[in-house]
Write an enzyme that holds these catalytic residues in place. Sequence first.
Site, PDB file in Angstrom:
ATOM      1  N   SER A 118      10.819   5.247  12.085  1.00 40.61           N
ATOM      2  CA  SER A 118       9.899   4.639  10.967  1.00 40.61           C
ATOM      3  C   SER A 118      10.845   3.859   9.944  1.00 40.61           C
ATOM      4  O   SER A 118      12.051   4.233   9.822  1.00 40.61           O
ATOM      5  CB  SER A 118       8.964   5.544  10.390  1.00 40.61           C
ATOM      6  OG  SER A 118       8.582   6.594  11.405  1.00 40.61           O
ATOM      7  N   HIS A 123       9.654  -7.149   0.773  1.00 41.23           N
ATOM      8  CA  HIS A 123      10.166  -8.712   0.344  1.00 41.23           C
ATOM      9  C   HIS A 123       9.423  -9.167  -0.782  1.00 41.23           C
ATOM     10  O   HIS A 123       8.187  -9.356  -0.840  1.00 41.23           O
ATOM     11  CB  HIS A 123      10.281  -9.532   1.563  1.00 41.23           C
ATOM     12  CG  HIS A 123      11.102  -8.932   2.656  1.00 41.23           C
ATOM     13  ND1 HIS A 123      12.534  -8.618   2.814  1.00 41.23           N
ATOM     14  CD2 HIS A 123      10.674  -8.398   3.726  1.00 41.23           C
ATOM     15  CE1 HIS A 123      12.808  -8.307   3.967  1.00 41.23           C
ATOM     16  NE2 HIS A 123      11.647  -7.727   4.668  1.00 41.23           N
ATOM     17  N   CYS A 146       5.624   6.793  13.145  1.00 36.78           N
ATOM     18  CA  CYS A 146       5.353   7.583  14.217  1.00 36.78           C
ATOM     19  C   CYS A 146       5.176   8.949  13.804  1.00 36.78           C
ATOM     20  O   CYS A 146       6.071   9.349  13.191  1.00 36.78           O
ATOM     21  CB  CYS A 146       6.224   7.365  15.467  1.00 36.78           C
ATOM     22  SG  CYS A 146       6.344   5.565  16.156  1.00 36.78           S
TER      23      CYS A 146
END
EC number: 4.1.1.50
Length: 270
Positions: A118, A123, A146
């Site tokens: 994962s 950003h 996951c």
Amino acid sequence: MDLSPEQRITLHGFNNLTKSLSFNMYDICYTRTKEEREAYIEYIDEVYNADRLTKILTHVSDIIGAHVLNIAKQDYVPQGASVTVLVSEGPIVEVPDESYDESPGPLPDSVVLQLDKSHITVHTYPEYHPDEGISTFRADIDVSTCGEISPLKALNYLIHSFDTDIMTIDYRVRGFTRDIQGHKLFIDHEISSIQNYIPDDVKELFDLIDVNIYQENIFHTKCKLKKFDINNYLFGYTKEKLNEDEVEEITERLKSEMDEIFYGKNIQGH
């Protein structure tokens, strides 16, 4: 689909479903001059620098029960920052019932669950109109997991971590996992709307729109603040320093900017 209670389903091996949350927020400001714009961007870069963003993502990893493997972070010139966190499964404990509920997650308490393969990224994008007047700060955060818990449990904390005027939230589940009989499971928890993971007191502040494709496990929610107070959008001064015409013009420009971002299209005449 009836998977309740999901924690009683015995899987064949690891949970291979990929669950991805994309959280996109906007902060809008009116800056009359180049100096005001530069001061606003400098303020944003200071408040949401790479170190602060790293702390936010570290809290997210705690909420979803992840173990941080690696952190890459960067402050950009002239503005903006990025952070990428690679995470793996944390200690495995009994899965609490509420981890599957359509309800807001913690703010934050540590929720330790199984998780692997994962990542969490952010950003930032300070932006401004070429003719001055409008400055915008945007942050994009992606949480991909996951394992046994949905990254939607981090949404409540993310909302409270940013001062936001507009939010765009996407959630999707990809791949499949199998139970011990070999039957595929394309989602491992009930969900009807992302809104169910947003606290009621937060939802009361926003106008919300849902666009969901249930058969494809794609969920989309947009939020825009209901209440408009021009003083919240002026950088370094209040409306008392403006005349009535200026207040009207600035209000129109700000509302138009917010509507265009919220509806995702340019509005004729602006």
